[in-house]
Enzyme design. Structure first.
Site, short mmCIF file in Angstrom:
data_model
loop_
_atom_site.label_atom_id
_atom_site.label_comp_id
_atom_site.label_asym_id
_atom_site.label_seq_id
_atom_site.Cartn_x
_atom_site.Cartn_y
_atom_site.Cartn_z
N ARG A 173 -4.01 -10.41 4.33
CA ARG A 173 -4.30 -10.16 3.12
C ARG A 173 -3.07 -9.78 2.19
NH1 ARG A 173 -6.49 -6.86 -0.66
NH2 ARG A 173 -8.08 -7.53 -2.10
N LYS A 218 0.69 -1.18 0.10
CA LYS A 218 0.04 -0.16 0.02
C LYS A 218 0.94 1.14 -0.06
CE LYS A 218 -4.44 -1.96 1.41
NZ LYS A 218 -5.40 -1.90 2.46
#
Length: 260
Positions: A242, A203
């Protein structure tokens, strides 16, 4: 949870697995690398992403879900649309991963009727607007309280508590400082008793942290930061990680588990 984006525009791997056969092959590869389940998504949720129709989302994901289930892969469907969740569950998906946080009553009914597990994620606003000056009083308390309220609503509408996961939504309507505070105090969400899912993989906050706001590290250079934050989340009690880089993530998970 291995990430499988069947999209042209996801922030990390958009377009790589848009073709059904490529997506199916990648899903099988994720399982071989150690994914316990594969999260199939057909709509990008990167900041600024435009929504797609349910028809298009189904065209992207349904053949992939069907093929993976037939080959013994545990599948979750990453969607905010009740009709997509319903058809994916009918095709064998066992988890609905809703970045909208089950705000839609129709989605809650679909999940209740399907008897699936649900992941409730926190997002401020929606992908097109979520990064426009996000602000909170106490980000951890605000996110935790909202997630718990959604979980209680889901239980009241027929979704058993043991089928509910919570996700603080790292990167979804949060600044770098917000993301770090959520991770630093992750144990406060874990203490709720619901399994906690954490998704930090590749991210932008990692790119900004290890680079700068003006010149963040590119996606391909965020693995070390990803693994560090995933390991931290695991030590704080996160139950589901995840990840895009499943093989490396699996090795970290197993290494830390050996110390338990």
């Amino acid at each position: 949870m291995g990430v499988l984006n069947v999209t042209p525009d996801s922030f990390s791997d958009g377009g790589q697995f848009l073709a059904h056969q490529a997506a199916i092959e990648h899903g099988l590869r994720l399982k071989e690398e150690g994914a316990d389940l594969v999260d199939v998504g057909g709509e990008s949720t990167r900041p600024g992403a435009e929504p797609v129709s349910a028809k298009e989302e189904l065209r992207r994901v349904l053949p992939v879900v069907e093929a993976l289930v037939v080959q013994g892969v545990m599948v979750s469907i990453d969607t905010q649309k009740p009709e997509v969740a319903q058809q994916a569950c009918q095709a064998g998906a066992g988890v609905v991963n809703d970045v909208g946080g089950l705000r839609d009553s129709a989605m809650r009914k679909v999940c209740s009727d399907a008897g699936c597990t649900v992941c409730i994620m926190h997002m401020r606003g929606e992908p097109r607007t979520m990064q426009r000056e996000p602000s909170y009083g106490d980000v951890v308390a605000d996110v935790r309280d909202w997630l718990l309220a959604q979980a209680q609503r889901a239980e009241a509408e027929g979704i058993p508590g043991d089928r509910i996961w919570l996700d603080p939504g790292i990167g979804f309507g949060k600044t770098v400082a917000h993301n770090l505070e959520l991770l630093r105090r992750l144990n406060e969400l874990v203490a709720s008793g619901y399994p906690t899912l954490v998704g930090v993989s590749r991210k932008s906050f990692i790119g900004k942290l290890l680079g700068s706001e003006a010149a963040p590290l590119p996606v391909g250079e965020r693995l070390e930061g990803t693994l560090a934050f995933q390991a931290w989340a695991q030590t704080q009690g996160a139950r589901i990680i995840r990840a895009h880089d499943v093989l490396a993530s699996r090795r970290v998970i197993d290494s830390l588990a050996a110390l338990a």
